[in-house]
Design a protein around this motif. Sequence first.
Motif, short mmCIF file in Angstrom:
data_model
loop_
_atom_site.label_atom_id
_atom_site.label_comp_id
_atom_site.label_asym_id
_atom_site.label_seq_id
_atom_site.Cartn_x
_atom_site.Cartn_y
_atom_site.Cartn_z
N HIS A 146 -62.51 1.74 -33.42
CA HIS A 146 -63.80 1.61 -34.12
C HIS A 146 -63.82 0.39 -35.04
O HIS A 146 -64.83 -0.33 -35.12
CB HIS A 146 -64.09 2.88 -34.90
CG HIS A 146 -64.53 4.03 -34.05
ND1 HIS A 146 -65.73 4.04 -33.36
CD2 HIS A 146 -63.92 5.21 -33.77
CE1 HIS A 146 -65.85 5.18 -32.71
NE2 HIS A 146 -64.77 5.91 -32.93
N LYS B 195 -66.37 -2.73 -34.78
CA LYS B 195 -67.23 -3.11 -35.92
C LYS B 195 -67.05 -4.58 -36.26
O LYS B 195 -68.04 -5.31 -36.50
CB LYS B 195 -66.89 -2.23 -37.12
CG LYS B 195 -67.77 -2.48 -38.34
CD LYS B 195 -67.40 -1.53 -39.48
CE LYS B 195 -68.26 -1.79 -40.70
NZ LYS B 195 -67.90 -0.89 -41.83
N HIS C 44 -70.27 -4.84 -32.64
CA HIS C 44 -70.85 -3.87 -31.70
C HIS C 44 -71.48 -2.71 -32.46
O HIS C 44 -70.97 -2.27 -33.50
CB HIS C 44 -69.79 -3.37 -30.74
CG HIS C 44 -69.21 -4.44 -29.88
ND1 HIS C 44 -69.95 -5.13 -28.94
CD2 HIS C 44 -67.95 -4.96 -29.84
CE1 HIS C 44 -69.17 -6.03 -28.35
NE2 HIS C 44 -67.96 -5.94 -28.86
N ARG C 45 -72.57 -2.19 -31.93
CA ARG C 45 -73.24 -1.06 -32.55
C ARG C 45 -72.37 0.19 -32.44
O ARG C 45 -71.74 0.42 -31.39
CB ARG C 45 -74.60 -0.80 -31.88
CG ARG C 45 -75.57 -1.95 -31.99
CD ARG C 45 -76.96 -1.55 -31.53
NE ARG C 45 -76.95 -0.91 -30.22
CZ ARG C 45 -76.96 -1.56 -29.07
NH1 ARG C 45 -76.95 -2.88 -29.05
NH2 ARG C 45 -76.97 -0.89 -27.92
N PRO C 46 -72.34 1.03 -33.46
CA PRO C 46 -71.49 2.23 -33.43
C PRO C 46 -71.76 3.12 -32.23
O PRO C 46 -70.83 3.72 -31.68
CB PRO C 46 -71.84 2.94 -34.75
CG PRO C 46 -72.32 1.86 -35.64
CD PRO C 46 -73.02 0.87 -34.76
N GLU C 47 -73.02 3.23 -31.78
CA GLU C 47 -73.35 4.12 -30.67
C GLU C 47 -72.76 3.66 -29.34
O GLU C 47 -72.67 4.43 -28.38
CB GLU C 47 -74.85 4.32 -30.55
CG GLU C 47 -75.65 3.06 -30.30
CD GLU C 47 -76.13 2.39 -31.58
OE1 GLU C 47 -77.14 1.65 -31.49
OE2 GLU C 47 -75.51 2.58 -32.65
N THR C 48 -72.37 2.38 -29.25
CA THR C 48 -71.75 1.90 -28.01
C THR C 48 -70.26 2.21 -27.96
O THR C 48 -69.64 2.12 -26.90
CB THR C 48 -71.95 0.38 -27.84
OG1 THR C 48 -71.20 -0.31 -28.86
CG2 THR C 48 -73.42 0.00 -27.93
N LYS D 93 -68.07 4.69 -27.76
CA LYS D 93 -67.84 6.09 -27.41
C LYS D 93 -66.35 6.34 -27.14
O LYS D 93 -65.65 5.47 -26.61
CB LYS D 93 -68.64 6.48 -26.16
CG LYS D 93 -70.13 6.36 -26.32
CD LYS D 93 -70.87 7.01 -25.17
CE LYS D 93 -70.60 6.35 -23.84
NZ LYS D 93 -71.39 6.94 -22.73
N SER E 273 -67.09 11.99 -27.27
CA SER E 273 -68.29 12.02 -26.43
C SER E 273 -68.06 12.73 -25.10
O SER E 273 -69.00 13.24 -24.50
CB SER E 273 -68.77 10.59 -26.14
OG SER E 273 -69.14 9.93 -27.32
#
Length: 343
Positions: free
Chosen positions: A216, A220, A224-228, A230, A308
Amino acid sequence: MEIGIDSFAAILPDPATGRLPSATERMAELIEEVVAADRVGLDVFGIGEHHRGEFLDSAPTVILAAAAARTSRIRLTSAVTVLSAADPVRVFQEFATLDLISKGRAEVVVGRGSFVEAYPLFGLDTRDYDDLFAEKLDLFLQLGETTNITWEGRFRPALDGQGVFPRPHQPKLPLWIGVGGTPQSFARAGALGIPLMVAIIGGSFERFRPLVDLYHEAGKRAGHRPETLKVGVHAMGFVGETDTEARDAFFPGWAHLTTTIGRERGWSPPSRQQFEAMAGPEGAFLVGAPQTVAAKMLQASETLGGVSRFTFQMSTASLDTAAMKRSIELLGTEVAPIVRAAR
């Protein structure tokens, strides 16, 4: 949370008689397992890739394509494709074709492979283990973005604008990176912003939290967006009516394969006591009754900061076909509703 099954198409001897089922019998049973998983509403079924006598999964896309023709909803993926030992162009073509057959249900999990038999089999040097993967992943990612590609690397002939066909049914083939316990692999997946599939086949879930955090953090830093970002978990798992029933069904095949592989790698023979510890509250095996397994999945997700997808590696119990079918049914009809309701 998505829930599914991964199979290595293990072919195991009967612990009492030593009889092996025929490869044809085992393959037919495997397709029926995928059909059963589709019927009970599981989200994904993965087929591994190995080049050993214990497994029948050396050509996973062929198996997945056969399953695609018998199913209608479940997503079909590799678990994992040993991209380092393959031609990324051919891998892309195979999975694009699978995506057409399945009408958009194909995915790819790529990795370097924890077994190295594919490297000498295809004329590759294990000293290039990491470089092979990095280069071939780069090419595979570019193939997903453009039909006519210009590319050059060390391990494969250059491409000078050739078209790569067919294109998949989906606008983009979903891609995950499969990892074990190497920090650099977690960081690479995060920096690229690619979903992560973590193989946790022993020890505890807790010990992987620093590596997931590293993933993560790398994502970051790369913007990259956190939702990508997984995280999925591939774990040893099996469901029975009771904890004892599930463990009794799973243990013999697990012990057989672990002994065989451990002999090659210098491990001590596994014991039932070790297995029970792994299946207990602190271990990483998801083996037990539906309530036991569901509770452990939810706890593992919390421990790892959010999961996820969970996929169960249950093919070591494949000798008992009735128990396998019941396990798939219980996973879809009892475990999955508990987990989804809690999310």
